[in-house]
Structure formats: structure tokens, C-alpha cells
Write an enzyme that holds these catalytic residues in place. Structure first.
Site, mmCIF file in Angstrom:
data_model
loop_
_atom_site.group_PDB
_atom_site.id
_atom_site.type_symbol
_atom_site.label_atom_id
_atom_site.label_comp_id
_atom_site.label_asym_id
_atom_site.label_seq_id
_atom_site.Cartn_x
_atom_site.Cartn_y
_atom_site.Cartn_z
ATOM 1 N N GLY A 139 0.779 -1.042 -0.135
ATOM 2 C CA GLY A 139 -0.125 0.073 -0.109
ATOM 3 C C GLY A 139 0.987 1.108 0.050
ATOM 4 O O GLY A 139 1.666 1.515 0.610
ATOM 5 N N GLY A 174 1.534 5.368 1.276
ATOM 6 C CA GLY A 174 1.413 5.811 2.499
ATOM 7 C C GLY A 174 2.498 5.490 3.379
ATOM 8 O O GLY A 174 2.738 6.018 4.559
ATOM 9 N N HIS A 175 3.574 4.799 2.804
ATOM 10 C CA HIS A 175 4.723 4.178 3.569
ATOM 11 C C HIS A 175 6.182 5.007 3.072
ATOM 12 O O HIS A 175 7.230 4.306 3.458
ATOM 13 C CB HIS A 175 5.129 2.755 3.555
ATOM 14 C CG HIS A 175 3.713 2.168 3.997
ATOM 15 N ND1 HIS A 175 3.464 2.313 5.393
ATOM 16 C CD2 HIS A 175 2.725 1.245 3.573
ATOM 17 C CE1 HIS A 175 1.983 1.660 5.579
ATOM 18 N NE2 HIS A 175 2.090 0.896 4.510
ATOM 19 N N ASP A 224 -1.323 -8.207 1.161
ATOM 20 C CA ASP A 224 -0.144 -8.077 0.458
ATOM 21 C C ASP A 224 0.311 -9.836 0.127
ATOM 22 O O ASP A 224 0.901 -10.257 -0.949
ATOM 23 C CB ASP A 224 1.047 -7.531 1.042
ATOM 24 C CG ASP A 224 0.819 -5.933 0.850
ATOM 25 O OD1 ASP A 224 0.285 -5.666 0.025
ATOM 26 O OD2 ASP A 224 1.107 -5.476 1.923
ATOM 27 N N HIS A 271 -0.371 0.749 9.763
ATOM 28 C CA HIS A 271 -1.558 1.166 9.320
ATOM 29 C C HIS A 271 -2.738 1.548 10.378
ATOM 30 O O HIS A 271 -3.610 1.344 10.226
ATOM 31 C CB HIS A 271 -2.186 0.172 8.610
ATOM 32 C CG HIS A 271 -1.134 -0.528 7.575
ATOM 33 N ND1 HIS A 271 -0.613 -1.798 7.875
ATOM 34 C CD2 HIS A 271 -0.875 -0.067 6.196
ATOM 35 C CE1 HIS A 271 0.128 -2.027 6.734
ATOM 36 N NE2 HIS A 271 -0.171 -1.171 5.829
ATOM 37 N N ASP A 286 10.983 35.281 14.886
ATOM 38 C CA ASP A 286 10.286 33.859 15.377
ATOM 39 C C ASP A 286 9.980 33.996 16.759
ATOM 40 O O ASP A 286 9.700 33.084 17.552
ATOM 41 C CB ASP A 286 11.367 32.630 14.996
ATOM 42 C CG ASP A 286 12.704 32.834 15.743
ATOM 43 O OD1 ASP A 286 12.833 33.912 16.395
ATOM 44 O OD2 ASP A 286 13.315 32.161 15.326
ATOM 45 N N GLY A 287 10.371 35.113 17.581
ATOM 46 C CA GLY A 287 9.847 35.445 18.916
ATOM 47 C C GLY A 287 11.039 35.039 19.956
ATOM 48 O O GLY A 287 10.337 34.929 21.183
ATOM 49 N N ASP A 288 12.158 34.465 19.477
ATOM 50 C CA ASP A 288 12.878 34.107 20.688
ATOM 51 C C ASP A 288 13.857 34.945 21.263
ATOM 52 O O ASP A 288 14.702 34.791 22.088
ATOM 53 C CB ASP A 288 13.398 32.623 20.075
ATOM 54 C CG ASP A 288 14.653 32.930 18.854
ATOM 55 O OD1 ASP A 288 14.226 34.054 18.394
ATOM 56 O OD2 ASP A 288 15.176 31.969 18.541
#
Length: 448
Positions: free
Chosen positions: A54, A56-57, A111, A225, A413-415
């Protein structure tokens, strides 16, 4: 769970991601209809290695296609196996079958069934094809897994790399299969995640459902998954790593004692499930390596840390341990095959064999002084007056922190404010530090 995506159409997402592989690696081509990424013809004939599953990996599996690794990868939709027909076409028409083909697949029902059917059809057509199923996950023990066996997760990429490197040497299909199986049999892996992942195109889950973990809760042993693991717990990183390593290495745990690890030669893989920052993965890697040495006397000969097999943008990581063993084929060792160069955009292991084996412990010491003689200006400076002025200035700087932070938030960035405040407070609170600063500052300024 992050449910916002730049591409919400899952079909378009998978297709464009596969196309992108041909843009970043000109040596691979794409069968668009069958979602097959494969090496372009023209290279020396060798055993071809095919994998897939599948989508997504990523970078598994398409980004591992290339010289020295996979010959082809077949993609399904997100978290769903490709069809047997897709796989059959990959095996029978998209790779060189002259010296044989090895099909390596992770242990998931869809699979195994679909790749298995395609392999049987290829064998019936006269091709020499071997199939290997990898199950390295110990997150679910023997009792719960039953006859299905262990799931395949990130340790699979080590099987791909080692077998792919061996195939590139011209080894026979019998040798490549033997070493691939030996590698798979000597890997254990386990993952953990802060939350489940959201698949593009699907409705966000109900926050009160089991699909969403509670605040500070971690799923130990979660699959790639969204499958459940061994349980959920509210633990800090050291305790989490301790539990994960116990599942991997405790030989007294009869439910999970799948591998007796040889502490003399071990490969460690720390895999980002997709959503961790590089900074956080570095902290996790340091914790794992520290506990391995302290609690198990294991000092890995190779440490790989990065993104190899994801669960979309999963907020988690997995630990894989490869027990290095003799291949008994009269050729390169597992470590040599792991170190061998390859040309696949998904494989990230840039440290050379010579660098690992040098085991250098050299460091650079000393200060940054140039050694140049300081020339005095003749100016006079009262240390007490200077100290008083400096202290007052530092206190004003501390008081100004809110304004500095506000302005820096607008343009940066506020630091900046908190950084200045911490430095100032450190000097104000430690009079010795102030004195040393003054003593060092005066000669540097050429004052007396």
C-alpha cells in the site's frame, strides 16, 4: 491527529507522488496504469528484486528502486495492497527475469495473497521466481498474532538493501533468496506513536473514539496502518524506550522472544514514521543508543537514523535491530552489503565503511585565542564603575524582555527576548561571572 493536507484527493496524491520518483531519479520509469516503478532497461543482467504494498509508507517502496536496491515496486492505494494483476505485470514484463526474480513482501494478508497469486502465475509461465514474506514486528506477541504471525515494518528495508546489494554483484537467485531470508530471520522491530494518522480523503475520526489517543498517551507497538500494539501508556521517553527494548531483547519474554541477539555485531535502525522533526529523532536516537550500551552492553556497528518506512505523517518512530550473522555464501558479508553504494533516492546512509571502521575518538581541545599580543590603548577604566553600569544595563535588559519578544514575534520567530533575558540573568546572578567578564573584557578592549 493532523487532518489537514495539501492534496486531499488520495488517487491524485498517489499518482503524482509516483511520477515524482521519475523526476528525482532519471534511472527509473513509471507504468502509470499499474502503478509500477521500475528500473529502466540497459543495465547488466542480474537477479531482479520486486517489492511493494500500500502507498503511505514512503520512501518505501518506490523510492528504493534503483541500482543496488530494488528492481521494481508495485503500489496500491493508501494502506491497501496492489492487485494481483498489477503485481503479475511487474514480475512478468517490467523487470529482467533472465537470472531469476525475488519478490519480497511484508506480512499483511492482502499483500501475501496478491503477491502470492502473481508469483504462482509467473512460475506457471516458466519464470524462476522466489517469494519471501518479512515479519519483523514484535509489537504483537505470539499469542495475539496467532497463525497470522508478525507484521512487517521498517526492518524490511534492511532486507531490501542487503539482498539488493548482493543481487548487484551477480549472485544467483538461490544465493540472494538465502541471504534475504537470513536477514529477515535476524531482525526484530517495534514502533510507538503519539497518535493515529489521518488518511487524505477520509472524514476525520470522532475525537472520543479509540482512533484518537488521549493527551500524553502513547501507543506502544502501533502498526504502520494504525493497528493497535501491545498497549497504551503515559510514559516519558526514557521509560518508553526501556519498554520497547525489553520487547525486542528480553529473552525471558516467551511471547516476544523471537531473536537471541549477538551483542558483538548489531545494526540499529531508528525509523521516523513520518511526523517527527529531525531534532526530535536525534534525541530519540541518543536515548536508544545510550540504553542499549548501558542496559544490554550492545554497541551497534552501524546506526541508521532517518525516514525509511512511514505511516503517512505518523507521530512516532520504530526501532529495528539486525543481528549480523555469517551468510555462508563465500561472498560479501551482511555489513559489506549494507555499506555497498546504491542509487535510490529513498536510501539514506551516507557514512562510508572506512569512517565507521576507523572508530575515531579524536577531538579538538584548547581555546580560541589567536596568541597575538594585546596592544594597550592607554585608556583608564574603573572596574567598580563599569561593573555597576553593566549590572544596571543587564537588569534593564531583563525588564525589557516582553517588549523585545513582542517586536521579534512581529518580524521574526519570537525567541530574541527570552534569549537575551536568560543571558542577562545568568550574568546578574553570578557575580563571579561578571568579574571574569570584566577581567577578560578590559585587555581585549586594549584598556588598562
Amino acid at each position: 491527529m493532523a487532518a489537514k493536507h495539501f492534496i486531499n484527493d488520495p488517487t491524485h496524491l498517489v499518482n503524482t507522488a509516483l511520477h515524482a520518483l521519475t523526476l528525482t531519479n532519471p534511472s527509473v520509469a513509471l507504468d502509470v496504469e499499474n502503478k509500477i516503478v521500475y528500473r529502466r532497461p540497459g543495465h547488466t543482467s542480474q537477479v531482479s528484486i520486486i517489492s511493494g504494498g500500500g502507498s503511505g509508507h514512503e520512501p518505501s517502496f518506490g523510492a528504493f528502486v534503483g541500482d543496488g536496491l530494488l528492481s521494481a515496486a508495485v503500489a496500491g492505494t493508501i494502506f491497501a495492497s496492489p492487485s494481483a494483476e498489477q503485481i503479475r505485470k511487474a514480475v512478468m514484463s517490467r523487470v529482467d527475469g533472465e537470472k531469476g526474480i525475488l519478490v519480497t513482501v511484508m506480512n499483511y494478508t492482502g499483500d501475501v495473497l496478491n503477491f502470492g497469486m502473481a508469483v504462482e502465475k509467473a512460475k506457471a509461465a516458466g519464470l524462476q521466481v522466489e517469494m519471501l514474506v518479512v515479519g519483523d514486528d514484535v509489537g504483537v506477541g505470539r499469542i495475539k498474532a496467532g497463525k497470522v504471525g508478525r507484521r512487517g515494518i521498517a526492518g524490511t528495508v534492511l532486507v531490501h538493501k542487503i539482498s539488493g546489494a548482493l543481487a548487484a554483484t551477480g549472485a544467483s537467485v538461490e544465493q540472494v533468496y538465502k541471504v534475504a531470508k537470513l536477514t529477515a530471520d535476524n531482525i526484530v522491530s517495534v514502533g510507538a506513536s503519539l497518535d493515529h494518522v489521518h488518511v487524505p480523503g477520509r472524514a476525520p475520526p470522532d475525537p472520543s473514539s479509540d482512533e484518537t489517543l488521549a493527551t500524553e498517551e502513547i501507543e506502544i507497538g502501533m502498526g504502520i496502518h494504525n493497528e493497535p500494539g501491545s498497549g497504551r501508556a503515559k510514559v516519558d521517553l526514557p521509560e518508553l524506550v526501556k519498554r520497547m527494548l525489553q520487547q525486542l531483547l528480553d529473552w525471558k519474554d516467551e511471547d516476544r522472544a523471537f531473536l537471541r541477539v549477538n551483542s558483538n555485531e548489531v545494526v540499529l535502525l531508528i525509523n521516523n514514521l513520518g511526523g517527527l522533526s529531525v531534532l526530535e529523532l536525534g534525541g530519540i536516537t541518543a536515548e536508544v543508543v545510550d540504553q542499549l550500551e548501558k542496559d544490554y552492553n550492545i554497541r551497534p556497528v552501524r546506526i541508521l537514523a532517518g525516514t525509511y518506512m512511514t505511516s503517512l505523517n505518523g507521530l512516532g518512530f520504530s526501532i529495528s535491530i539486525l543481528n549480523v550473522v555469517n551468510t555462508d555464501i563465500g561472498g560479501p558479508s551482511m555489513i559489506q552489503l549494507l555499506d555497498a553504494p546504491c542509487e535510490a533516492v529513498g536510501w539514506a546512509a551516507p557514512i562510508r565503511k572506512e569512517t565507521w571502521e576507523a572508530k575515531s575518538s579524536q577531538t579538538r581541545d584548547g581555546d580560541a585565542s589567536s596568541g597575538a599580543e594585546i596592544k594597550l590603548t592607554g585608556l583608564k577604566l574603573d572596574p567598580e564603575v563599569t561593573k555597576s553600569a553593566l549590572t544596571e544595563g543587564l537588569e534593564r535588559l531583563v525588564a525589557a524582555e516582553p517588549d523585545v519578544t513582542r517586536f521579534d514575534t512581529v518580524v521574526g520567530d519570537g525567541d530574541c527576548g527570552i534569549g537575551l533575558k536568560r543571558g542577562a540573568e545568568g550574568m546578574v546572578d553570578n557575580s563571579r561571572t561578571e568579574i571574569r567578564v570584566l577581567e577578560n573584557l578590559i585587555p581585549l578592549l586594549g584598556l588598562s
